[in-house]
Motif scaffolding. Sequence first.
Motif, PDB file in Angstrom:
ATOM      1  N   GLY A  25       1.017  -1.034   0.041  1.00 11.44           N
ATOM      2  CA  GLY A  25      -0.226  -0.115   0.043  1.00 11.44           C
ATOM      3  C   GLY A  25       0.901   1.127   0.068  1.00 11.44           C
ATOM      4  N   GLY A  26       0.592   2.099  -0.285  1.00 17.35           N
ATOM      5  CA  GLY A  26       1.209   3.302  -0.083  1.00 17.35           C
ATOM      6  C   GLY A  26       1.325   4.426   1.595  1.00 17.35           C
ATOM      7  N   GLN A  27       1.081   3.752   2.350  1.00 18.16           N
ATOM      8  CA  GLN A  27       1.136   4.346   3.514  1.00 18.16           C
ATOM      9  C   GLN A  27       1.503   2.709   4.365  1.00 18.16           C
ATOM     10  OE1 GLN A  27      -1.291   7.666   5.290  1.00 18.16           O
ATOM     11  NE2 GLN A  27      -0.946   8.163   3.361  1.00 18.16           N
ATOM     12  N   GLN A  28       2.783   3.046   5.287  1.00 13.24           N
ATOM     13  CA  GLN A  28       3.099   2.166   5.954  1.00 13.24           C
ATOM     14  C   GLN A  28       3.454   2.767   7.366  1.00 13.24           C
ATOM     15  OE1 GLN A  28       5.419  -0.530   2.928  1.00 13.24           O
ATOM     16  NE2 GLN A  28       4.069   0.034   1.734  1.00 13.24           N
ATOM     17  N   SER A  29       3.055   1.168   8.005  1.00 14.72           N
ATOM     18  CA  SER A  29       4.581   1.484   9.016  1.00 14.72           C
ATOM     19  C   SER A  29       4.762   0.756   9.850  1.00 14.72           C
ATOM     20  CB  SER A  29       3.681   2.712  10.351  1.00 14.72           C
ATOM     21  OG  SER A  29       1.929   1.989  10.637  1.00 14.72           O
ATOM     22  N   TYR A  30       5.882  -0.057  10.211  1.00 18.85           N
ATOM     23  CA  TYR A  30       6.670  -0.840  10.262  1.00 18.85           C
ATOM     24  C   TYR A  30       7.402  -0.709  11.541  1.00 18.85           C
ATOM     25  CZ  TYR A  30       8.864  -0.398   6.325  1.00 18.85           C
ATOM     26  OH  TYR A  30      10.083  -0.338   5.492  1.00 18.85           O
ATOM     27  N   VAL A  31       8.175  -1.430  12.532  1.00 16.55           N
ATOM     28  CA  VAL A  31       9.566  -1.260  13.285  1.00 16.55           C
ATOM     29  C   VAL A  31      10.404  -1.864  12.458  1.00 16.55           C
ATOM     30  CG1 VAL A  31      10.462  -1.534  15.552  1.00 16.55           C
ATOM     31  CG2 VAL A  31       8.075  -1.214  15.546  1.00 16.55           C
ATOM     32  N   GLU A  32      11.429  -1.286  12.531  1.00 17.67           N
ATOM     33  CA  GLU A  32      12.905  -1.676  12.111  1.00 17.67           C
ATOM     34  C   GLU A  32      13.572  -1.172  12.737  1.00 17.67           C
ATOM     35  OE1 GLU A  32      15.596  -2.051   8.099  1.00 17.67           O
ATOM     36  OE2 GLU A  32      13.436  -2.295   7.663  1.00 17.67           O
ATOM     37  N   ASP A  33      15.106  -2.628  13.412  1.00 22.91           N
ATOM     38  CA  ASP A  33      15.787  -1.708  13.625  1.00 22.91           C
ATOM     39  C   ASP A  33      17.033  -1.362  13.442  1.00 22.91           C
ATOM     40  OD1 ASP A  33      15.165  -3.089  16.353  1.00 22.91           O
ATOM     41  OD2 ASP A  33      16.034  -5.150  16.518  1.00 22.91           O
ATOM     42  N   CYS A  34      17.374  -0.252  13.691  1.00 27.11           N
ATOM     43  CA  CYS A  34      18.696   0.600  13.282  1.00 27.11           C
ATOM     44  C   CYS A  34      20.610  -0.626  13.747  1.00 27.11           C
ATOM     45  CB  CYS A  34      19.612   1.789  14.294  1.00 27.11           C
ATOM     46  SG  CYS A  34      20.663   2.822  13.330  1.00 27.11           S
ATOM     47  N   GLN A  35      20.155  -0.142  11.606  1.00 28.71           N
ATOM     48  CA  GLN A  35      22.064  -1.094  11.868  1.00 28.71           C
ATOM     49  C   GLN A  35      23.052  -0.500  12.265  1.00 28.71           C
ATOM     50  OE1 GLN A  35      21.747  -1.276   7.480  1.00 28.71           O
ATOM     51  NE2 GLN A  35      19.662  -2.144   7.135  1.00 28.71           N
ATOM     52  N   VAL A  36      23.540   0.604  12.754  1.00 29.40           N
ATOM     53  CA  VAL A  36      24.339   1.076  13.254  1.00 29.40           C
ATOM     54  C   VAL A  36      23.934   0.754  15.012  1.00 29.40           C
ATOM     55  CG1 VAL A  36      25.919   3.012  13.649  1.00 29.40           C
ATOM     56  CG2 VAL A  36      24.804   2.358  11.486  1.00 29.40           C
ATOM     57  N   CYS A  37      23.120   1.802  14.975  1.00 26.21           N
ATOM     58  CA  CYS A  37      23.279   1.369  17.015  1.00 26.21           C
ATOM     59  C   CYS A  37      22.074   0.263  17.901  1.00 26.21           C
ATOM     60  CB  CYS A  37      22.082   2.534  17.241  1.00 26.21           C
ATOM     61  SG  CYS A  37      20.838   2.986  17.209  1.00 26.21           S
ATOM     62  N   CYS A  38      21.550  -0.325  16.446  1.00 30.62           N
ATOM     63  CA  CYS A  38      20.390  -1.742  17.239  1.00 30.62           C
ATOM     64  C   CYS A  38      19.286  -1.235  17.882  1.00 30.62           C
ATOM     65  CB  CYS A  38      21.119  -2.599  17.769  1.00 30.62           C
ATOM     66  SG  CYS A  38      22.656  -3.496  17.464  1.00 30.62           S
ATOM     67  N   ASN A  39      18.711   0.124  18.096  1.00 34.94           N
ATOM     68  CA  ASN A  39      17.640   0.899  18.650  1.00 34.94           C
ATOM     69  C   ASN A  39      16.302   1.103  17.510  1.00 34.94           C
ATOM     70  OD1 ASN A  39      18.689   1.417  21.805  1.00 34.94           O
ATOM     71  ND2 ASN A  39      19.698   3.005  20.272  1.00 34.94           N
ATOM     72  N   PRO A  40      15.009   0.232  17.635  1.00 35.98           N
ATOM     73  CA  PRO A  40      13.756  -0.107  17.350  1.00 35.98           C
ATOM     74  C   PRO A  40      13.617   1.377  16.606  1.00 35.98           C
ATOM     75  CG  PRO A  40      13.447  -0.240  19.391  1.00 35.98           C
ATOM     76  CD  PRO A  40      14.904  -0.705  19.230  1.00 35.98           C
TER      77      PRO A  40
END
Length: 62
Positions: A25-40
């Motif tokens: 879809g045209g609007q999405q939201s999800y959680v992803e961890d940072c590849q550097v500091c690992c925070n969500p």
Amino acid sequence: MQTTSEYYCAYCGEPNLTFVDFSAGGQQSYVEDCQVCCNPNILYVRIDEDTLDIEIDSEPEA
């Protein structure tokens, strides 16, 4: 269709790549961890249907 797009971590400010799935879809939201500091990060993805431009905002997960 999938493509990659860049966002900046809401915690450390470092750039990250994420996969964007156009079929979700045209609007999405999800959680992803940072590849550097690992925070969500909560990612808010908007896809322009005409140009297929991708805009991503991130905020810290509370």
